[in-house]
Scaffold this motif. Structure first.
Motif, PDB file in Angstrom:
ATOM      1  N   LEU A  64      23.210  30.285 -63.246  1.00 31.18           N
ATOM      2  CA  LEU A  64      23.273  30.817 -61.892  1.00 31.18           C
ATOM      3  C   LEU A  64      22.237  30.109 -61.026  1.00 31.18           C
ATOM      4  O   LEU A  64      21.115  29.856 -61.478  1.00 31.18           O
ATOM      5  CB  LEU A  64      22.996  32.317 -61.901  1.00 31.18           C
ATOM      6  CG  LEU A  64      24.026  33.169 -62.620  1.00 31.18           C
ATOM      7  CD1 LEU A  64      23.574  34.625 -62.640  1.00 31.18           C
ATOM      8  CD2 LEU A  64      25.379  33.059 -61.932  1.00 31.18           C
ATOM      9  N   PRO A  65      22.593  29.779 -59.801  1.00 29.14           N
ATOM     10  CA  PRO A  65      21.616  29.141 -58.911  1.00 29.14           C
ATOM     11  C   PRO A  65      20.518  30.136 -58.545  1.00 29.14           C
ATOM     12  O   PRO A  65      20.746  31.347 -58.527  1.00 29.14           O
ATOM     13  CB  PRO A  65      22.454  28.768 -57.681  1.00 29.14           C
ATOM     14  CG  PRO A  65      23.631  29.667 -57.725  1.00 29.14           C
ATOM     15  CD  PRO A  65      23.887  29.979 -59.160  1.00 29.14           C
ATOM     16  N   PRO A  66      19.323  29.638 -58.279  1.00 32.20           N
ATOM     17  CA  PRO A  66      18.245  30.555 -57.891  1.00 32.20           C
ATOM     18  C   PRO A  66      18.579  31.235 -56.574  1.00 32.20           C
ATOM     19  O   PRO A  66      19.242  30.664 -55.704  1.00 32.20           O
ATOM     20  CB  PRO A  66      17.022  29.643 -57.752  1.00 32.20           C
ATOM     21  CG  PRO A  66      17.570  28.262 -57.604  1.00 32.20           C
ATOM     22  CD  PRO A  66      18.910  28.246 -58.252  1.00 32.20           C
ATOM     23  N   ARG A  67      18.144  32.465 -56.455  1.00 34.81           N
ATOM     24  CA  ARG A  67      18.396  33.225 -55.223  1.00 34.81           C
ATOM     25  C   ARG A  67      17.070  33.541 -54.558  1.00 34.81           C
ATOM     26  O   ARG A  67      16.140  34.010 -55.191  1.00 34.81           O
ATOM     27  CB  ARG A  67      19.134  34.511 -55.545  1.00 34.81           C
ATOM     28  CG  ARG A  67      20.513  34.256 -56.132  1.00 34.81           C
ATOM     29  CD  ARG A  67      21.234  35.521 -56.408  1.00 34.81           C
ATOM     30  NE  ARG A  67      21.493  36.188 -55.142  1.00 34.81           N
ATOM     31  CZ  ARG A  67      22.082  37.359 -55.033  1.00 34.81           C
ATOM     32  NH1 ARG A  67      22.474  37.992 -56.093  1.00 34.81           N
ATOM     33  NH2 ARG A  67      22.281  37.908 -53.857  1.00 34.81           N
ATOM     34  N   ASP A  68      17.013  33.255 -53.278  1.00 32.90           N
ATOM     35  CA  ASP A  68      15.821  33.594 -52.512  1.00 32.90           C
ATOM     36  C   ASP A  68      15.971  35.001 -51.972  1.00 32.90           C
ATOM     37  O   ASP A  68      17.034  35.364 -51.458  1.00 32.90           O
ATOM     38  CB  ASP A  68      15.648  32.619 -51.340  1.00 32.90           C
ATOM     39  CG  ASP A  68      15.404  31.196 -51.822  1.00 32.90           C
ATOM     40  OD1 ASP A  68      14.747  31.045 -52.870  1.00 32.90           O
ATOM     41  OD2 ASP A  68      15.894  30.257 -51.174  1.00 32.90           O
ATOM     42  N   PRO A  69      14.906  35.792 -52.075  1.00 30.89           N
ATOM     43  CA  PRO A  69      15.001  37.137 -51.507  1.00 30.89           C
ATOM     44  C   PRO A  69      15.155  37.058 -49.990  1.00 30.89           C
ATOM     45  O   PRO A  69      14.711  36.107 -49.350  1.00 30.89           O
ATOM     46  CB  PRO A  69      13.682  37.795 -51.898  1.00 30.89           C
ATOM     47  CG  PRO A  69      12.802  36.723 -52.412  1.00 30.89           C
ATOM     48  CD  PRO A  69      13.632  35.516 -52.678  1.00 30.89           C
ATOM     49  N   HIS A  70      15.802  38.015 -49.431  1.00 29.71           N
ATOM     50  CA  HIS A  70      15.999  38.040 -47.985  1.00 29.71           C
ATOM     51  C   HIS A  70      15.613  39.407 -47.447  1.00 29.71           C
ATOM     52  O   HIS A  70      15.486  40.374 -48.189  1.00 29.71           O
ATOM     53  CB  HIS A  70      17.456  37.713 -47.623  1.00 29.71           C
ATOM     54  CG  HIS A  70      18.431  38.666 -48.216  1.00 29.71           C
ATOM     55  ND1 HIS A  70      18.683  39.891 -47.684  1.00 29.71           N
ATOM     56  CD2 HIS A  70      19.205  38.571 -49.325  1.00 29.71           C
ATOM     57  CE1 HIS A  70      19.570  40.520 -48.421  1.00 29.71           C
ATOM     58  NE2 HIS A  70      19.906  39.744 -49.434  1.00 29.71           N
ATOM     59  N   GLU A  71      15.413  39.424 -46.159  1.00 29.30           N
ATOM     60  CA  GLU A  71      15.077  40.683 -45.510  1.00 29.30           C
ATOM     61  C   GLU A  71      16.321  41.552 -45.432  1.00 29.30           C
ATOM     62  O   GLU A  71      17.412  41.058 -45.164  1.00 29.30           O
ATOM     63  CB  GLU A  71      14.547  40.421 -44.090  1.00 29.30           C
ATOM     64  CG  GLU A  71      13.202  39.723 -44.072  1.00 29.30           C
ATOM     65  CD  GLU A  71      12.110  40.580 -44.686  1.00 29.30           C
ATOM     66  OE1 GLU A  71      12.094  41.811 -44.453  1.00 29.30           O
ATOM     67  OE2 GLU A  71      11.279  40.012 -45.428  1.00 29.30           O
ATOM     68  N   PRO A  72      16.177  42.842 -45.667  1.00 28.82           N
ATOM     69  CA  PRO A  72      17.343  43.712 -45.574  1.00 28.82           C
ATOM     70  C   PRO A  72      17.852  43.791 -44.137  1.00 28.82           C
ATOM     71  O   PRO A  72      17.104  43.644 -43.179  1.00 28.82           O
ATOM     72  CB  PRO A  72      16.833  45.076 -46.025  1.00 28.82           C
ATOM     73  CG  PRO A  72      15.350  44.984 -46.081  1.00 28.82           C
ATOM     74  CD  PRO A  72      14.983  43.530 -46.053  1.00 28.82           C
TER      75      PRO A  72
END
Length: 77
Positions: A64-72
């Motif tokens: 799986l590609p890395p996922r960057d956290p995002h603002e809700p």
């Protein structure tokens, strides 16, 4: 109900089927039915099918590609 005859079954396969049936406490015919039913049954989940076709047994490792956290997301009325 349809029936099926299997010809030219080698001795080793025959003996393995016989032992497997004996271990399960069923006839060889019943064990053969169970094996065939499992072999041709549709997978319960699509992920099972994907793993069967493309999994480690076939030399495929899916990463799986890395996922960057995002603002809700905030919804305002």
């Amino acid at each position: 109900m349809p029936s099926l005859s299997v010809r030219r079954l080698d001795n080793e396969t025959y003996e393995r089927l016989r032992r497997r049936a004996e271990n399960q406490g069923v006839s060889m015919e019943e064990e053969a039915r169970r094996i065939l039913k499992r072999a041709v049954a549709a997978p319960e989940r699509i992920s099972d099918l994907a793993r069967e076709l493309f999994g480690p047994a076939h030399g495929v490792t899916l990463e799986l590609p890395p996922r960057d956290p995002h603002e809700p997301i905030h919804f305002e009325p």
